[in-house]
Write a protein that holds these residues in place. Structure first.
Motif, mmCIF file in Angstrom:
data_model
loop_
_atom_site.group_PDB
_atom_site.id
_atom_site.type_symbol
_atom_site.label_atom_id
_atom_site.label_comp_id
_atom_site.label_asym_id
_atom_site.label_seq_id
_atom_site.Cartn_x
_atom_site.Cartn_y
_atom_site.Cartn_z
ATOM 1 N N GLY A 129 0.778 -1.236 0.000
ATOM 2 C CA GLY A 129 0.000 0.000 0.000
ATOM 3 C C GLY A 129 0.802 1.274 0.000
ATOM 4 N N LYS A 130 2.132 1.187 0.072
ATOM 5 C CA LYS A 130 2.961 2.381 0.158
ATOM 6 C C LYS A 130 3.831 2.501 -1.087
ATOM 7 N N MET A 131 3.929 3.727 -1.615
ATOM 8 C CA MET A 131 4.732 3.957 -2.811
ATOM 9 C C MET A 131 6.117 4.453 -2.422
ATOM 10 N N LEU A 132 7.146 3.810 -2.995
ATOM 11 C CA LEU A 132 8.534 4.190 -2.765
ATOM 12 C C LEU A 132 9.107 4.740 -4.067
ATOM 13 N N LEU A 133 9.774 5.876 -3.972
ATOM 14 C CA LEU A 133 10.315 6.548 -5.148
ATOM 15 C C LEU A 133 11.810 6.774 -4.960
ATOM 16 N N ASN A 134 12.600 6.271 -5.888
ATOM 17 C CA ASN A 134 14.036 6.513 -5.906
ATOM 18 C C ASN A 134 14.375 7.376 -7.114
ATOM 19 N N PHE A 135 14.958 8.527 -6.862
ATOM 20 C CA PHE A 135 15.349 9.438 -7.939
ATOM 21 C C PHE A 135 16.847 9.267 -8.181
ATOM 22 N N MET A 136 17.209 8.883 -9.397
ATOM 23 C CA MET A 136 18.614 8.663 -9.742
ATOM 24 C C MET A 136 19.055 9.740 -10.725
ATOM 25 N N PHE A 137 20.315 10.162 -10.613
ATOM 26 C CA PHE A 137 20.771 11.266 -11.442
ATOM 27 C C PHE A 137 22.285 11.219 -11.592
ATOM 28 N N SER A 138 22.747 11.808 -12.689
ATOM 29 C CA SER A 138 24.170 11.866 -12.992
ATOM 30 C C SER A 138 24.788 13.085 -12.320
ATOM 31 N N GLN A 139 25.745 12.816 -11.463
ATOM 32 C CA GLN A 139 26.475 13.889 -10.789
ATOM 33 C C GLN A 139 27.824 14.116 -11.495
ATOM 34 N N PRO A 140 28.290 15.352 -11.581
ATOM 35 C CA PRO A 140 27.726 16.583 -11.025
ATOM 36 C C PRO A 140 26.888 17.372 -12.016
ATOM 37 N N SER A 141 26.407 16.714 -13.091
ATOM 38 C CA SER A 141 25.583 17.453 -14.046
ATOM 39 C C SER A 141 24.331 18.000 -13.368
ATOM 40 N N ILE A 142 23.819 17.250 -12.394
ATOM 41 C CA ILE A 142 22.716 17.708 -11.542
ATOM 42 C C ILE A 142 23.156 17.496 -10.103
ATOM 43 N N SER A 143 22.874 18.451 -9.243
ATOM 44 C CA SER A 143 23.267 18.348 -7.842
ATOM 45 C C SER A 143 22.182 17.646 -7.029
ATOM 46 N N THR A 144 22.570 17.114 -5.889
ATOM 47 C CA THR A 144 21.599 16.494 -4.983
ATOM 48 C C THR A 144 20.532 17.495 -4.551
ATOM 49 N N GLU A 145 20.948 18.728 -4.312
ATOM 50 C CA GLU A 145 19.991 19.764 -3.899
ATOM 51 C C GLU A 145 18.923 19.990 -4.972
ATOM 52 N N THR A 146 19.345 20.037 -6.231
ATOM 53 C CA THR A 146 18.388 20.229 -7.330
ATOM 54 C C THR A 146 17.390 19.088 -7.384
ATOM 55 N N VAL A 147 17.880 17.844 -7.269
ATOM 56 C CA VAL A 147 16.981 16.692 -7.345
ATOM 57 C C VAL A 147 16.073 16.639 -6.118
ATOM 58 N N GLU A 148 16.582 17.009 -4.964
ATOM 59 C CA GLU A 148 15.737 17.092 -3.764
ATOM 60 C C GLU A 148 14.581 18.056 -4.001
ATOM 61 N N ASN A 149 14.882 19.196 -4.596
ATOM 62 C CA ASN A 149 13.836 20.190 -4.865
ATOM 63 C C ASN A 149 12.850 19.694 -5.917
ATOM 64 N N LEU A 150 13.360 19.072 -6.975
ATOM 65 C CA LEU A 150 12.477 18.535 -8.006
ATOM 66 C C LEU A 150 11.571 17.445 -7.441
ATOM 67 N N ALA A 151 12.141 16.551 -6.630
ATOM 68 C CA ALA A 151 11.350 15.472 -6.036
ATOM 69 C C ALA A 151 10.282 16.031 -5.093
ATOM 70 N N SER A 152 10.645 17.025 -4.303
ATOM 71 C CA SER A 152 9.672 17.636 -3.396
ATOM 72 C C SER A 152 8.563 18.334 -4.164
ATOM 73 N N ASP A 153 8.928 19.031 -5.249
ATOM 74 C CA ASP A 153 7.915 19.683 -6.087
ATOM 75 C C ASP A 153 6.969 18.651 -6.694
ATOM 76 N N MET A 154 7.528 17.545 -7.170
ATOM 77 C CA MET A 154 6.713 16.491 -7.770
ATOM 78 C C MET A 154 5.702 15.950 -6.761
ATOM 79 N N ILE A 155 6.157 15.668 -5.564
ATOM 80 C CA ILE A 155 5.257 15.108 -4.545
ATOM 81 C C ILE A 155 4.223 16.134 -4.103
ATOM 82 N N CYS A 156 4.618 17.402 -4.041
ATOM 83 C CA CYS A 156 3.639 18.456 -3.719
ATOM 84 C C CYS A 156 2.553 18.554 -4.784
#
Length: 435
Positions: A401-428
């Motif tokens: 019943g619970k959804m788990l989301l793993n966001f994977m990305f190529s560093q340093p082309s995208i930073s962890t902070e950027t993906v954190e913000n994108l993931a938070s925006d998506m969930i919002c």
């Protein structure tokens, strides 16, 4: 003893990516309540390896190609001790950035134990994408836990009947997608895809930092949707006559659109591209279930024109419509055939990106959660992604019943902070459209 065979084109692409940038192997993660000893897991692994022909194979280079050959080493098993349970992510990131030693074996396994939580462990498998997809990886975890249960209960199998070795996926492809006419269709599909890239010029995330392929690494951001929001999302998608896959894709594209600021331009310029991973198992002739290991998945790439003020559910329905149309046309198979061809120019031009967002979603996982004294609390997966920069990517699974989301990305082309913000925006966005 397995029969040696040449890797299919998409399998060769996976080996190239593994060697070039430690990319595309699949890491699967199970959180387990209960105690698994190293000895128990070792025996369960040996039984599993005896059952699967591809786990007894390795990849060798010969005749200007790659071949599966018999003679793999015993599956490597590592036991890691961590103090705090949150440190499981450290192990996953390490696994994502370590290539598969494919000339020795195509799977490695890690067991994580914790000092603070003695009754919780994590079972991690890292497998070469040339022999597996997400569906078969999850089934493999269930098989390993079943073997652990049987051994613990004294039901040791003295004779293990191996599965039949599967030929290349090309042998299972529908007849309508084979032959000379199909080859012409593949060429036309490739030309159409290249024309669409030139015509639409889809917006993608900017490279925050440019480094060569060998200097890139894969990062991960882990998120969860609780059971209440997950159930609400499923229900609202049903009401809106679309799918969870399409809704998640729409949320990802809206998050990218917000980041790029392109929707403030005239709408006709706001094109985005979306890659949907799809399983081909039910589309083969005959169909294949998940117990057979194999890279039996592909992707469909679609193009969408929208702005931030547009209706969210219209975009979701557009993603669903274009995905269904592409599947009906056989485009998922064509994408599989030409994946190596498409990949090559992007590897030669590593600072370009054609995909705005990419999603691989196995949906609701239907495997048991009770294995005697062991209880499977969570299971999720993530493909390694260091080669291709500038893409907002996610791997999604739903279990108990619970959804788990793993966001994977190529560093340093995208930073962890950027993906954190994108993931938070998506969930919002998901939360808002479900209200």
């Amino acid at each position: 003893m397995i029969e040696n065979r040449k890797l299919a084109a998409h399998e060769q692409a996976m080996e190239i990516l593994n060697n070039l940038a430690a990319s595309f192997h699949i890491v699967t993660i199970s959180r387990i309540k209960g105690i698994i000893s190293e000895e128990l897991l070792r025996q369960a692994l040996d039984n599993t390896q005896s059952r699967h022909p591809l786990l007894n194979s390795k990849i060798v280079a010969k005749s200007n190609s790659f071949w599966f050959e018999d003679g793999a080493d015993k599956i490597p098993l590592s036991v890691v001790k961590k103090q705090q349970i949150q440190q499981w992510e450290e192990v996953i990131i390490k696994e994502l950035n370590q290539k598969i030693n494919s000339d020795k074996n195509l799977l490695r396994v890690t067991l994580i134990n914790f000092e603070e939580e003695e009754n919780i462990c994590y079972l991690i498998t890292t497998i070469h994408h040339a022999i597996a997809d997400a569906s078969s990886c999850i089934e493999l975890h269930s098989e390993l836990l079943t073997n652990c249960q049987k051994i613990s209960e004294g039901k040791v199998e003295t004779i293990i009947n191996p599965l039949t070795q599967l030929p290349s996926i090309n042998k299972f492809i529908p007849k309508s997608l084979q032959g000379f006419t199909a080859k012409i269709g593949n060429i036309l599909y490739l030309l159409r895809f290249q024309f669409q890239l030139i015509r639409y010029k889809p917006a993608t995330l900017n490279f925050e930092k440019k480094v060569p392929l060998e200097s890139r690494s894969c990062g991960m951001v882990h998120k969860k949707l609780d059971s209440e929001l997950t159930a609400r999302l499923v229900e609202v998608c049903r009401q809106q006559k679309t799918t969870v896959q399409a809704a998640l894709g729409a949320a990802m594209l809206f998050a990218v659109a917000k980041k790029t600021n392109l929707p403030h331009l005239p709408r006709k310029n706001n094109y985005f591209s979306f890659s949907s991973s799809v399983s081909l198992r039910s589309r083969l002739q005959p169909q294949l279930n998940n117990e057979h290991l194999g890279a039996i998945a592909s992707a469909v790439i679609s193009f969408h024109n929208f702005g931030l003020n547009d209706n969210f559910w219209y975009l979701a329905q557009d993603i669903k419509y274009k995905l269904e149309k592409a599947l009906a046309n056989g485009d998922a198979f064509r994408q599989l055939f030409i994946f190596k061809t498409i990949m090559t120019p992007f590897l030669k031009n590593p600072y370009q990106s054609a995909i705005s967002a990419a999603l691989t979603n196995v949906g609701r996982i239907n495997i048991p959660y009770n294995y005697g004294q062991l209880e499977l609390e969570e299971i999720n997966f993530i493909p390694a992604q260091s080669a291709f920069g500038g893409i907002f990517s996610a791997a999604v699974s739903t279990f108990r019943g619970k959804m788990l989301l793993n966001f994977m990305f190529s560093q340093p082309s995208i930073s962890t902070e950027t993906v954190e913000n994108l993931a938070s925006d998506m969930i919002c966005i998901i939360s808002e459209v479900c209200e």
